[in-house]
Design a protein around this motif. Structure first.
Motif, PDB file in Angstrom:
ATOM      1  N   ALA A   1      -1.585   6.536  -8.383  1.00  0.00           N
ATOM      2  CA  ALA A   1      -2.639   6.728  -9.382  1.00  0.00           C
ATOM      3  C   ALA A   1      -2.170   6.359 -10.783  1.00  0.00           C
ATOM      4  O   ALA A   1      -2.991   6.075 -11.659  1.00  0.00           O
ATOM      5  N   ASP A   2      -0.867   6.356 -11.014  1.00  0.00           N
ATOM      6  CA  ASP A   2      -0.336   5.946 -12.315  1.00  0.00           C
ATOM      7  C   ASP A   2      -0.342   4.433 -12.489  1.00  0.00           C
ATOM      8  O   ASP A   2      -0.221   3.932 -13.606  1.00  0.00           O
ATOM      9  N   VAL A   3      -0.468   3.723 -11.371  1.00  0.00           N
ATOM     10  CA  VAL A   3      -0.359   2.263 -11.390  1.00  0.00           C
ATOM     11  C   VAL A   3      -1.715   1.587 -11.368  1.00  0.00           C
ATOM     12  O   VAL A   3      -1.958   0.616 -12.093  1.00  0.00           O
ATOM     13  N   ALA A   4      -2.615   2.110 -10.521  1.00  0.00           N
ATOM     14  CA  ALA A   4      -3.885   1.413 -10.292  1.00  0.00           C
ATOM     15  C   ALA A   4      -4.922   2.383  -9.735  1.00  0.00           C
ATOM     16  O   ALA A   4      -4.601   3.500  -9.317  1.00  0.00           O
ATOM     17  N   GLN A   5      -6.169   1.933  -9.767  1.00  0.00           N
ATOM     18  CA  GLN A   5      -7.220   2.605  -9.010  1.00  0.00           C
ATOM     19  C   GLN A   5      -7.115   2.091  -7.583  1.00  0.00           C
ATOM     20  O   GLN A   5      -7.363   0.918  -7.327  1.00  0.00           O
ATOM     21  N   VAL A   6      -6.735   2.963  -6.680  1.00  0.00           N
ATOM     22  CA  VAL A   6      -6.431   2.540  -5.317  1.00  0.00           C
ATOM     23  C   VAL A   6      -7.447   3.132  -4.348  1.00  0.00           C
ATOM     24  O   VAL A   6      -7.739   4.320  -4.383  1.00  0.00           O
ATOM     25  N   ARG A   7      -7.983   2.284  -3.497  1.00  0.00           N
ATOM     26  CA  ARG A   7      -8.821   2.755  -2.396  1.00  0.00           C
ATOM     27  C   ARG A   7      -8.400   2.051  -1.124  1.00  0.00           C
ATOM     28  O   ARG A   7      -7.815   0.959  -1.161  1.00  0.00           O
ATOM     29  N   GLY A   8      -8.661   2.697   0.014  1.00  0.00           N
ATOM     30  CA  GLY A   8      -8.181   2.162   1.272  1.00  0.00           C
ATOM     31  C   GLY A   8      -9.281   1.851   2.259  1.00  0.00           C
ATOM     32  O   GLY A   8     -10.369   2.428   2.212  1.00  0.00           O
ATOM     33  N   GLU A   9      -8.986   0.917   3.159  1.00  0.00           N
ATOM     34  CA  GLU A   9      -9.858   0.583   4.277  1.00  0.00           C
ATOM     35  C   GLU A   9      -8.995   0.476   5.530  1.00  0.00           C
ATOM     36  O   GLU A   9      -7.931  -0.150   5.497  1.00  0.00           O
ATOM     37  N   GLN A  10      -9.450   1.070   6.610  1.00  0.00           N
ATOM     38  CA  GLN A  10      -8.747   0.974   7.884  1.00  0.00           C
ATOM     39  C   GLN A  10      -9.326  -0.208   8.655  1.00  0.00           C
ATOM     40  O   GLN A  10     -10.392  -0.118   9.254  1.00  0.00           O
ATOM     41  N   VAL A  11      -8.617  -1.335   8.646  1.00  0.00           N
ATOM     42  CA  VAL A  11      -9.091  -2.538   9.332  1.00  0.00           C
ATOM     43  C   VAL A  11      -8.755  -2.459  10.817  1.00  0.00           C
ATOM     44  O   VAL A  11      -9.602  -2.663  11.679  1.00  0.00           O
TER      45      VAL A  11
END
Length: 363
Positions: free
Chosen positions: A79-89
């Motif tokens: 969270a200090d680096v980027a706005q991160v979101r995930g997807e399970q491919v």
């Protein structure tokens, strides 16, 4: 008198503004600083999502157990680096990757990099075929946005697990504007490698990945440091585009060894292979008793590509075998599995052997 009161009032208002800022009023600089790049983590499984029965299980464990949301939550520093979101491919061990899954993953990456809000992509991947996926994406993703493939050699349940730091570094690389235009990257063990060059060289150490031409850079304490650029064609400069690829043709690899059986080439033909990569000894050597068989393979319209089972170096055209005479192709410095990927992508365009050789020189 009125002028003196006006000057005094102006000074007091200025002091009040200074005090307000000093007490924490949001400055323009502060407002800009909180806007972080958006990075999407596409999870496919692998050891980085694995779990073992005990902390000492660093080599025996079950891969592809932990979902992407838990992977991201396990590294709050992201969270200090980027706005991160995930997807399970996918949720598989990478030895189970197929051509269909490569194409599916490539198309999803292509969709995401076209989104103006997305600054970079991270793909978590098992290490067994990580180099093949990275090279495939390097050939077919038409974007200069960072795409970073990452894995781990130990599951998160093991002592000295490497996945957390690898994932953190991958997001750092994907979020860094300096990573743009360098092709698809692999972030492992603090190093940043070209997806074209990198290979898994050992299966029981965290420093498993390397490139015979060296890493492009390093990621240290949340910063990237770059030392060289890739020389071969990739991504935006590639003639290939995942948007025009629906399937990949079959390409077989036949491993060379002393007293090898030539029936392996027949099996490749029966499987419907459109090209055979000969993973030969030394300089992609073909034993004298296999030459006629490979000439027959080429006569049936199947491309013959001489690669080498040796980890480093490159295959020299018309050395060991008269490639011009036999209409064979050499893989140059690509290992057999990389040669297989490039041949499959190139053959989606129905290229001649001459054009295929050009492609191996350029990519």
């Amino acid at each position: 008198m009125n002028e003196r009161f006006f000057q005094l009032g102006t000074a007091l208002r200025a002091l009040a503004v200074v005090a307000w800022i000093g007490l924490g009023a949001p400055s323009v600089h502060a407002q800009v600083a909180v806007t972080k790049p958006q990075v999407v983590v596409l999870a496919t499984g692998g050891t980085i999502a694995g779990a073992g029965a005990a902390a000492t299980n660093s080599a025996s464990y079950q891969a592809a157990k932990v979902p992407v949301d838990k992977l991201i939550a396990g590294v709050p520093e992201l969270a200090d680096v980027a706005q991160v979101r995930g997807e399970q491919v996918f949720q598989i061990a990478s030895e189970s990757f197929t051509n269909e899954k490569l194409v599916q993953l490539g198309k999803r990456v292509s969709q995401l990099v076209r989104d103006p809000a997305v600054n970079g992509i991270v793909i978590t991947h098992g290490t067994d075929t990580l180099e093949e996926t990275a090279f495939f994406l390097n050939l077919v993703i038409r974007s200069d946005k960072p795409v970073v493939v990452v894995g781990s050699m130990r599951p998160g349940t093991a002592m000295s697990a490497d996945g957390m730091l690898n994932l953190y570094n991958a997001v750092v690389v994907a979020a860094d504007p300096a990573s743009r235009g360098k092709g698809v990257l692999v972030a492992m063990s603090d190093e940043i490698h070209s997806g074209r060059d990198v290979a898994k060289r050992i299966n029981i150490k965290t420093s498993a990945f390397g490139s015979q031409w060296g890493p492009l850079g390093m990621s240290v304490e949340g910063k990237t440091f770059w030392f060289r650029l890739p020389a071969k064609r990739h991504t935006v400069n590639s003639e290939f585009d995942i948007e025009s690829i629906e399937t990949l043709p079959e390409v077989a690899i036949v491993y060379g060894y002393g007293n090898m059986t030539t029936e392996l080439y027949d099996a490749a033909l029966r499987s419907g292979a459109k090209a055979v990569v000969n993973a030969g000894t030394g300089n992609g050597s073909v034993p004298n008793y296999a030459v006629e068989k490979l000439k027959s393979v080429r006569a049936q319209g199947v491309q013959v590509i001489r690669s080498s089972r040796v980890a480093d170096g490159f295959v020299i055209r018309n050395a060991e075998q008269p490639d011009d005479k036999y209409d064979w192709v050499v893989a140059h410095d690509l290992n057999p599995q990389k040669a297989k990927i490039l041949a499959a992508v190139a053959l989606t365009r129905g290229v001649s052997s001459q054009d295929l050789q050009r492609i191996f020189w350029e990519y």
